[in-house]
Write a protein that holds these residues in place. Sequence first.
Motif, PDB file in Angstrom:
ATOM      1  N   THR A  65      40.455  46.729  52.187  1.00 32.38           N
ATOM      2  CA  THR A  65      41.495  46.943  51.166  1.00 32.38           C
ATOM      3  C   THR A  65      41.340  48.399  50.744  1.00 32.38           C
ATOM      4  O   THR A  65      40.445  49.089  51.227  1.00 32.38           O
ATOM      5  N   THR A  68      37.708  48.543  49.442  1.00 31.43           N
ATOM      6  CA  THR A  68      36.673  47.682  50.024  1.00 31.43           C
ATOM      7  C   THR A  68      36.419  48.095  51.476  1.00 31.43           C
ATOM      8  O   THR A  68      37.336  48.031  52.311  1.00 31.43           O
ATOM      9  N   ARG A 202      38.092  45.979  38.289  1.00 25.94           N
ATOM     10  CA  ARG A 202      37.246  45.359  39.319  1.00 25.94           C
ATOM     11  C   ARG A 202      35.946  44.785  38.738  1.00 25.94           C
ATOM     12  O   ARG A 202      35.169  45.493  38.110  1.00 25.94           O
ATOM     13  N   ASP A 221      35.131  38.493  43.957  1.00 22.88           N
ATOM     14  CA  ASP A 221      35.989  39.560  43.439  1.00 22.88           C
ATOM     15  C   ASP A 221      37.360  38.916  43.204  1.00 22.88           C
ATOM     16  O   ASP A 221      38.177  38.814  44.116  1.00 22.88           O
ATOM     17  N   LYS A 223      39.998  39.734  41.408  1.00 29.32           N
ATOM     18  CA  LYS A 223      41.207  40.557  41.440  1.00 29.32           C
ATOM     19  C   LYS A 223      41.704  40.728  42.880  1.00 29.32           C
ATOM     20  O   LYS A 223      42.883  40.617  43.168  1.00 29.32           O
ATOM     21  N   ASN A 224      40.779  40.991  43.778  1.00 29.56           N
ATOM     22  CA  ASN A 224      41.154  41.180  45.192  1.00 29.56           C
ATOM     23  C   ASN A 224      41.137  39.885  45.991  1.00 29.56           C
ATOM     24  O   ASN A 224      41.423  39.894  47.182  1.00 29.56           O
ATOM     25  N   ARG A 225      40.741  38.779  45.318  1.00 28.30           N
ATOM     26  CA  ARG A 225      40.684  37.451  45.937  1.00 28.30           C
ATOM     27  C   ARG A 225      39.780  37.448  47.184  1.00 28.30           C
ATOM     28  O   ARG A 225      40.108  36.896  48.228  1.00 28.30           O
ATOM     29  N   TYR A 264      40.021  32.571  46.010  1.00 30.89           N
ATOM     30  CA  TYR A 264      39.832  33.631  47.014  1.00 30.89           C
ATOM     31  C   TYR A 264      40.607  33.306  48.283  1.00 30.89           C
ATOM     32  O   TYR A 264      40.839  32.142  48.601  1.00 30.89           O
TER      33      TYR A 264
END
Length: 323
Positions: A65, A68, A202, A221, A223-225, A264
């Motif tokens: 991402t 990431t 984050r 995480d 927020k980013n699943r 997630y």
Amino acid sequence: MNGILLISLVFILILCQGNKPAQDTSQRSEIIQPQKWWKNLPRPKYSSLKRMKVSQEWYEVYQLTDDTLAIYEPYQFEEAISYLLLGKETAVLVDTGTGIGNLRKLVTELTDLPVSVINTHTHWDHIGANHRFDTIICFNHPECIDKLLKGVDNTQLRPSITGDSIWKPLPKELDTSSWESPSVKPSKILEDGDIIKLGGERKLEVIYTPGHSPGSICLLDKKNRLLFTGDTFFPGPLYAYPEDVNIDLYRASIDRLNGRIEEYDYLCSGHNDPWVKSEVIPRVARAFQIIMAGEGDFKQDGDLRRYYFEGFDILIRTDMIKD
Ligand SMILES: [Zn+2]
């Protein structure tokens, strides 16, 4: 007389220990480490990921991402993967891989942020470069803390770079005769449910998932699943056979992750593949049920079995299989 005999015996025993060759991993069971395992690389997934240019050949870095990065070591049998998570104020490095390359140098190329290492557990191939970083964080379990304090010596590490365990030249800077994973002191310890803030939105939640090892954790995480699974899940074969595995806890941990599957979409695993759809988790839970019920397809070598499932395998000892 007895005293002299005893001293001689102890001396002989010490000599024997000193001459004991390190276990050669090229002799490992074919069902753990198939011959020429690298023939199946690169794994198909990597062609769809964005690869970043870095200065060391030992590492491949992929952008999963915007913030990431997966740090992959494809030339050593474990195919270890560490993750660099960038926040607004700090970065977290999830695990430090084998320690064969210079991970600190690599991370410095990737971010200017201060970096804290969080170990998902303390097996050698997740803590190898810990000593190159100033801030090491692990779970509050004596097994994790002890292993970090002890480090891993050259005799234990050497088999992982001999024979078929590697298939490309080692970095020139690596002195194989003195290579070790030195003792490190954790700067901070984590509890189940702790939240680690990286700045901005984050955050990482600590989910305690014992089983693969007594102190294993996953990091969520939200927020980013993304779920960073360490060795609780990787495509495989999943190591459910070593001495420190607790199969009941392992199954309970998979069930726990399954209970939170709505939170997630992807698993960033500790080996092989950094980007696995979360839908595999209920199938892993089911796979353990199948094995324990005495069903499923497997190959056997001694008391070890490798079970085959779609997208992952499981290595387990026959004495662990009980309904
Ligand atoms: Zn492990």
